[in-house]
Write an enzyme that holds these catalytic residues in place. Sequence first.
Site, short mmCIF file in Angstrom:
data_model
loop_
_atom_site.label_atom_id
_atom_site.label_comp_id
_atom_site.label_asym_id
_atom_site.label_seq_id
_atom_site.Cartn_x
_atom_site.Cartn_y
_atom_site.Cartn_z
N LYS A 30 11.00 14.18 -37.69
CA LYS A 30 11.41 12.79 -37.53
C LYS A 30 10.71 12.20 -36.30
O LYS A 30 10.33 12.98 -35.42
CB LYS A 30 12.92 12.69 -37.44
CG LYS A 30 13.51 13.15 -36.11
CD LYS A 30 14.88 12.58 -35.89
CE LYS A 30 15.20 12.70 -34.41
NZ LYS A 30 16.28 11.98 -33.91
N LYS A 63 21.98 23.05 -38.96
CA LYS A 63 23.04 23.63 -38.14
C LYS A 63 24.06 24.33 -39.03
O LYS A 63 24.52 23.77 -40.02
CB LYS A 63 23.75 22.53 -37.34
CG LYS A 63 22.91 21.96 -36.21
CD LYS A 63 23.68 20.85 -35.52
CE LYS A 63 22.86 20.22 -34.40
NZ LYS A 63 22.67 21.10 -33.26
N ASP A 118 16.92 6.47 -33.77
CA ASP A 118 16.89 7.83 -33.21
C ASP A 118 17.95 8.73 -33.86
O ASP A 118 17.69 9.88 -34.15
CB ASP A 118 17.12 7.75 -31.70
CG ASP A 118 16.92 9.09 -31.02
OD1 ASP A 118 15.97 9.81 -31.40
OD2 ASP A 118 17.70 9.43 -30.11
N HIS A 175 20.67 11.48 -38.57
CA HIS A 175 21.79 12.42 -38.45
C HIS A 175 23.10 11.80 -38.92
O HIS A 175 23.87 12.40 -39.67
CB HIS A 175 21.98 12.86 -36.99
CG HIS A 175 20.74 13.40 -36.34
ND1 HIS A 175 19.77 14.07 -37.04
CD2 HIS A 175 20.32 13.37 -35.05
CE1 HIS A 175 18.81 14.43 -36.20
NE2 HIS A 175 19.11 14.01 -35.00
#
Lengths: 275, 499
Positions: free
Chosen positions: B170, B204, B257, B262
């Site tokens: 990204k 994760k 960002d 996310h």
Amino acid sequence: MASIAHIDEWSDECATVSEIEQALIELRLRRGFEGKRNLRTTMLTHLAWVPQEWQQAATETLAGLAERHPSRTVLLFPEPDANDGVAARVLLECYDVAGRHLCNEVVELRLRGARTRAPASIALPLVLPDLPIFLRWRGRPEFDSPMLSQLLDMVDRLVVDSAEWPDVPGAYVELARLFDRVAVSDIAWRRSLAWRASLARRWPELPHRIAGPPAEAALVAGWLRSRAAAAIAVERAEELPFDERLDPSELLSEQLDVFGRDPIYEAAVSSAGPP
Amino acid sequence: MATQSITTETENPLLEGLGIRRRPEPCVLTIFGASGDLTKRKIFPALYSLALRDLLPEQFAVLGIARTEQNTDDFVHAMEAAVREFGRDDFKQEVWDELARRTRYVPTDFADEEGQNRVARCLTELDEEQGTRGNRVYYLAVPPEAMPKLVEELGERRATTGWTRLIIEKPFGHDGASARALNELLSRRFTEDEVFRIDHYLGKDTVQNLLALRFANGIFEPIWNRQFIDHVQITVAESIGIEGRAGYYENAGAIRDVFQNHLLQLVALTAMEPPIDYTADAIRNEKLKVLKGIATPDPQLVVRGQYGPGFIEGEPAAGYREEPGVAPDSETETFVAARLEVENWRWADTPFIVRTGKRLPRRETTIAIQFKRVPHPLFEDASDLRPNLLVVHIQPNEGVSLAIGAKVPGEGMRVRTVHMDFLYGGAFRMGLPEAYERLILDAMLGDATLFTRADEIEEQWALVDAIVAAWRRDRPSFPNYAAGTWGPRTAEELVEWHR
């Protein structure tokens, strides 16, 4: 690994199950008001049958295991020649993890005299409800003993280390009779993993002869016979050809993550002896 | 192209049960942007951890490419220092030496033919030395403006033997148009299953545990809907500032960002329907439906902020506009909160409050599911009783906690809220793998389950473009929150907005 924060202890030379349960509760509560939250995270009950000659080894293994596998451990030390009674020592071992105390419970029970003969009646009230129960049997089991039979009826998995047995591969015949009754893990089988992996990578090339310590070599030979219909001769050697050098706690810890039967191991055991 | 040619158990009966199936085929991992921070902090430490666990292919090599003039020895030394500093495992010299032996570096910006030829020669040499069979994983850790040219050239020069996979870091584009353009370029040169767009949150373990929580436990799924859930709050909070990345952050802001990737991925994982199986397309199809179902929020339901001076853990912290490299009148947002609605049967009228920001009081990523209150207060003093709250702690203190009502001991029937905690590190006392370990390994194996698909990226950008378009209509009065606080006060009103 986290550092040990504290160990609390209670003991009684002549204990009842209800006194042991009460001691576990009181030890857990004792630290609860000292600022940090005690957190009990348990994944299983770990029973261990530990005859006299295995006590030191079992204690050392347990020292490394507790932090890896949060559990309630019930160590059964048979002392058939002593006067009747149950002596108990209860430990709460707590570790600092993320600002909290994570605690393991260890119950050491010395089963004396006649109490040795009915271990399940003492262990059963102490297991955690609805969690798997693993039985680690140190040394060679007497496969027809009532103590083993009683304990097998209450556990989900039997963990042995056939490298502790003096009579492999012959004893595997008796072990194989348990497979339909209880799932079995063998630490010797795990110890042979790197060896088996190296043989698998060389497929389709197969050895005609392998050399290693008796238990591991017999199991690897059985595995090659059962998986690849290979004719394998076995030689005795002191060292494993491939050894990850895992310590006993790591080896046992891995077995406590395994659930259900392992048909590949069972086939290896069944083919481990001479034809 | 993305064939899975590790030897299967049907071909080799000895493999079954050994747990060594996840070893990828021989390949060269080529890192573009190899002198950058990501290579140093994440990629090489991840490669070392994989090597330590014997998870890399037996025939394997790493080729670092960047403009920085240095030779292979310099690069290897820098990476050794990085692994020692940023790795999660104890440093074992013999493991590193083996990885270092397989590592090369070529200084070039890959823009000219001469540089491209040098890279091609080095790859051919590595194939011969290491037996990597022409298989390539290209890791594109380069700025967005360098991406199109690089993709074009790699497509032009793709190996005639072996397979090729691209890992793309990204940010994937700067807006919907640039993301679409990059996707189109990629699709001309590569198939979708050769492209691995990284959103490292998906790597994760605790994010994957969200799927386990939802789909491996029978008790949650029946109540995971509008009938029982009042609202969901998803927070990605950082206490750090921009850490010298003004050049990037001034153009990106919090919405590009973190929000675009996310946060929206966490919304998708929280809200998705059960997939038919745990395969890449089954999961991505369900996430895509959620992303398509998110309505463009009313501008007043999106709060943007920028931190001013304040305190973090007692230490003075400069305001964003005082950070080096930031314009003194910057209008870049360092905080975004939004009240999103997923318009489908499961979630109609159930707000998803999402927020992300820098210089917040602490670093934490959580998904908090707030259940509806009991319909009738039965007990005498229920003032202390809050609704049930299930909190998934993604980081730090990974785990799950559930707030429940319990009777206070003693006389009467006072009920108050207590917590039941599952602490990941308490139940599984093993180090959680770094997301990059899992993602690099999966890309080598050709498993795209934890990577973002082209259509997901475009849906995410469509939402962000709509929000940003509304922002252009007025000037924000920044700064509007102090460093060390939970963002602008108006963000806190988003939960109660409809009541």
